[in-house]
Design a protein around this motif. Structure first.
Motif: not given
Lengths: 202, 202
Positions: A83-106
DNA sequence: GTCTATAGTTCGATAGAC
DNA sequence: GTCTATCGAACTATAGAC
């Protein structure tokens, strides 16, 4: 009545329940469901094993609560990214990075949430939580279609595919040594899969 | 020795085991794991329930055998599609269509294989069988990269993502009324995700 | 096939709160 | 004085070893 559950008592009970839950989460995050025995949870929380059953009906119930608690954090984090502002590309990048980075951190915890074999009662929760991620992503895709950033597509179906893709792709990196390019690869995968115009340059 | 297991006896035992397995598969295909009780399996195979335990150590073992048997068919079918001659686009299309159409033809069974909560012993097999699909698809992707039909990418990671994507996306259509465009949508998703040059026109 | 170890669950006794 | 949360040992079932 001679005994009434006062606010003080209730607060103490709530705190104890929270301690048990936190202890169980730490154990799952360290050594998975196998390390999360009732005795180990009780010991880590500083209570006797029987006390666990004052707060949870049984072990399945405790594990289910662990699962819900941890997943809620993840869903909230991804919702924030979506729900962050930005283009579809930015949102999608943020979604995937958030999900994956959090997973790889724990990684141990993420593996427990995503894939580790577990009691069917808990396994059923996986279906629910994947549906939650799907709906968040579907909203983002639908917005992208409306704004013509994306070609027309079945947002819910494609969102489910993305959830499955990211989750399944992470399992390998979570259990072994992850390729450092894991997250960018998944971002590229996601952008391409949606037909985003700039996916090829990502 | 007073009793020797002659070839005749052995053949009869094998046939009985096969009948039990077939009965269990039919039950799972009809009503999922819930309908696959030991009693129901025995009744459908025309034997007493105790006889089941002459062939399988316990219920988990029976279910695991059901799982392996059915999944082996699916893996073989997808392998056939993946090793057919043709371009990367044709192979990928064949893989996705084979997987998805077979699943949608036997939706209850496919749901049991892909997602239905089940005994952890069986759940662990899901990890193995998804790895089998991943490896088949990874080979196809690697070939596509070598032939420059695809941009360079981590074939194994992307293959895992595709397996997860197709599997997860199918869960909704398997339990509800599927959108008739489900399969084409997934083919498009797959081709785009790989960065196939003609994906946009699919 | 039996035996042992381990883990989930139960339950009577105890102590502390009302 | 009554009630209840807690303890911890005992019970039960299951899995793995010999």
């Amino acid at each position: 009545m001679a005994y009434r559950r006062t606010a003080d008592i209730q607060a103490r009970l709530d705190a104890q329940r929270a301690r048990l839950l936190a202890a169980a989460i730490e154990l799952v995050a360290t050594s998975g469901y196998a390390g999360c025995s009732v005795n180990a949870v009780a010991a880590r929380a500083g209570v006797a094993s029987g006390t666990v059953y004052n707060h949870f009906a049984n072990k399945s119930d405790l594990l289910a609560e662990v699962f819900r608690t941890v997943v809620r954090r993840e869903v909230d984090a991804v919702r924030g990214a979506a729900t962050s502002s930005g283009s579809l590309t930015q949102r999608t990048t943020a979604i995937v990075e958030t999900f994956a980075e959090r997973a790889l951190t724990a990684p141990r915890l993420a593996y427990a949430l995503l894939a580790e074999p577990v009691d069917p009662a808990v396994d059923g929760l996986r279906l629910q939580f994947r549906a939650a991620f799907r709906d968040i992503i579907a909203d983002s895709i639908a917005a992208g279609v409306r704004s013509a950033e994306l070609p027309p597509q079945n947002a819910s179906l494609v969102a489910a595919a993305l959830v499955g893709a990211i989750g399944e792709a992470l399992i390998g990196p979570l259990v072994g040594q992850p390729d450092p390019a894991t997250v960018p690869t998944l971002v590229t995968f996601a952008l391409r899969s949606l037909g985003a115009s700039d996916a090829a340059h990502a």
